[in-house]
Design an enzyme around this catalytic site. Structure first.
Site, short mmCIF file in Angstrom:
data_model
loop_
_atom_site.label_atom_id
_atom_site.label_comp_id
_atom_site.label_asym_id
_atom_site.label_seq_id
_atom_site.Cartn_x
_atom_site.Cartn_y
_atom_site.Cartn_z
N ASP A 286 17.08 35.19 26.60
CA ASP A 286 16.32 34.69 25.45
C ASP A 286 15.65 33.36 25.81
OD1 ASP A 286 15.36 34.77 22.90
OD2 ASP A 286 17.18 34.05 21.94
N HIS A 430 9.39 44.07 20.55
CA HIS A 430 9.66 42.78 19.90
C HIS A 430 8.78 41.66 20.44
CE1 HIS A 430 11.70 39.32 18.28
NE2 HIS A 430 12.10 38.92 19.48
#
Length: 569
Positions: A286, A430
């Site tokens: 991330d 995403h």
């Protein structure tokens, strides 16, 4: 990078910190110079598996009273000795035991203090540290509170808390990083309670997130009660590498303010233990696709989106409401907090149950490999951080770990139509939904993310049963944090107009569908096209959410000088 070279006698303290008992020879980064420490004992904070804050009782955390409050504290006044800033020069301790890396591979480098100061674009000594770079600590506690006695709260805030607020400048160097970092943000109702009634020019902030819940696609019955309404006045962001240090700061704050404030809710986030440090709970690296802020990120990584300072910071060039905000709002930022629960074993089972057939280009893929591929196409990256747009069929950990490569793509490919090609990256992936790159120019919609995972690692029982534990102590997910100068152009826009909108990005054939990670549809079924490389029109359907909003709030994170000179006087 030069390494710290030492022969050490290593011992563990009761709280899991690493104690070095020896004189130690250090090699500084980018130089041949060395020096020797004179201290007989050096204690470095390391991974602390025990959540001391969560396991301590309220009475244990608040036994101190205002009568024994002390402005000075040996822990809170200490400086950090190990740097967690990815890419920045730091000392790496080499021992025979594995305690995890101090930096995270794949994240772009941060600027040096001197570079930013000399550039003179931003006053980094006045900008709260979490906004532009995140706390970069292993643990972070979000302490939500309401204000009971505004006059007393303001006086104590001004005298004692303001000097402790951690700036961006402090976080850019090991020599100035505190052991415990502290930031502070207020809701609209919190500012009003302190007598600050100026309109900051952001409608979602003025209304609060609870009023925005249906618009965001949330199911209100899943919200934590503390976030219902507008009773939250502020949040302290407390970060350190040891939970005992978090307890120390909480005790200091609660002793200082006493009955002047009430704790409404806390959530402790934690960087996952190695080898998953830097990865969110589904396992994906991330924080890779952050924007570069002009005047701060002076050497953007290839593919990194460069935005004007005012896209993230209020009152700076590029702020679309620059002329309508009070002057004291300069160098602040709107903080969006969301507690996002993740159903990890259920998501893993979903991938196995719905994995498309092996692609024609790789017919020998096993079921496990096909499930990994499906997850990568839903996210847009492999778990290593490597983008599927560059490596569509197999993970490439070397690429994922290289910030000079892992953002160097824009979804366009020579010989392919960007409006029909999903062989590289699905339209609804995403990372494509939340940053469309060549699909659409969106310089005003960038956000700076500073979230952190929360909750325990997956248990064997959960993995075996494919079901998350019902115990509240076992809940896991992401403490989502984003910063932007306008919530309605940043988080709210990305959530409602991109992630939740089946026709975004526009002009695509077939229709993209929902972002199955970040998107919300009030708990109803969501779908996406392009999950199957060989059958782009096939709709992958998700019957229930694997990421569940537990609620949150909208805050304003002012500059340090604004807290000192306006809010606390």
């Amino acid at each position: 990078m030069r390494l710290l070279q030492a022969f050490l006698v290593v011992g563990l303290t009761l709280r899991g910190s690493l104690t070095v008992q020896a004189a130690t020879t250090f090699a500084l980064p980018n130089t041949s110079a060395t020096f020797q420490t004179a201290q007989p004992t050096l204690t470095l904070a390391t991974w602390d598996a025990t959540d001391t804050f969560a396991t301590a009782t309220d009475s244990q955390r608040t036994t101190a009273t205002a009568s024994n409050f002390s402005e000075q504290d040996p822990i809170l006044d200490s400086r950090r000795t190990v740097n967690m800033l990815a890419g920045a020069p730091h000392l790496l301790l080499v021992v025979l035991l594995s305690f995890g890396r101090a930096d995270i591979k794949g994240i772009y480098s941060l600027p040096q203090q001197g570079e930013v100061v000399q550039n003179k674009t931003l006053n980094v000594t006045d900008i709260q540290g979490d906004i532009l770079i995140g706390m970069k600590k292993k643990l972070e506690l979000f302490y939500f509170f309401s204000i009971n006695e505004p006059k007393a709260f303001k006086k104590k805030l001004h005298t004692y808390v303001v000097p402790r607020i951690t700036s961006t400048f402090q976080l850019l160097s090991t020599s100035t990083q505190p052991i415990v970092c502290l930031n502070l943000a207020f809701t609209r109702t919190g500012l009003v309670s302190l007598g600050i009634t100026a309109n900051l020019g952001d409608t979602p902030f003025n209304r609060g997130q609870f009023a925005d819940a249906s618009n965001l696609g949330d199911v209100l019955s899943n919200w934590i009660s503390a976030f219902a309404g507008t009773k939250v006045h502020g949040v302290f962001l407390i970060a350190s590498d040891s939970s005992s240090n978090l307890v120390a700061m909480v005790k200091w704050l609660e002793t200082l303010f006493g009955t002047d404030m009430t704790k409404l809710y806390t959530l402790q986030g934690n960087i996952r233990p190695p080898p998953n440090d830097g990865h969110e709970m589904f396992g994906f690296l991330d924080g890779i696709g952050q924007p570069a802020v002009a005047g701060f990120n002076l050497v953007p990584a290839p593919g990194q989106q460069v935005v004007s300072p005012g896209v993230i910071l209020t009152g700076e060039p590029g702020d679309s409401r620059l002329g309508s905000r009070p002057k004291w709002a300069k160098d602040g930022s709107f903080l969006v907090f969301r507690q996002l629960k993740q159903l990890v074993p259920e998501f893993n089972k979903f991938l196995l149950d719905n994995a498309p057939p092996a692609p024609t280009a790789s017919p020998s893929m096993t079921l496990a490999e096909r499930a990994e591929l499906l997850g990568a196409r839903i996210v847009g990256r492999w778990k290593s951080g490597a983008p599927v747009d560059l490596t569509p069929l197999v993970d490439n950990p070397t690429m994922g770990a290289n910030p000079l490569i892992n953002n160097k793509f824009d979804f366009s490919h020579t010989g392919f139509n960007i409006n029909t090609d999903q062989t590289h990256c699905p339209f609804a992936a995403h990372i494509r939904k939340t940053r469309p790159r060549a699909d659409l120019s969106t310089p005003l919609n960038a956000i700076m993310r500073a979230g952190i995972p929360y909750g325990p690692e997956l248990s064997r029982a959960e993995a075996f049963s494919n079901q998350s534990s019902v115990l509240s102590s076992s809940e896991r997910g992401l403490a989502f944090v984003s910063y932007q100068s306008n919530i309605d152009l940043g988080f709210q826009f990305i959530q409602t107009q991109w992630a939740n909108a089946i026709n975004f990005a526009p002009g695509k054939n077939p229709v993209p569908g929902f972002d199955l990670i970040f998107g919300q549809n009030a708990g109803a079924t969501r779908w996406m096209s392009g999950a199957d490389i060989d059958n782009p029109t096939w709709k992958l359907k998700m019957l229930f959410d694997h990421v569940i909003s537990r609620g949150g709030e909208y805050f304003f994170s002012p500059s340090i000088s604004a807290i000192r000179d306006v809010i606390s006087v």
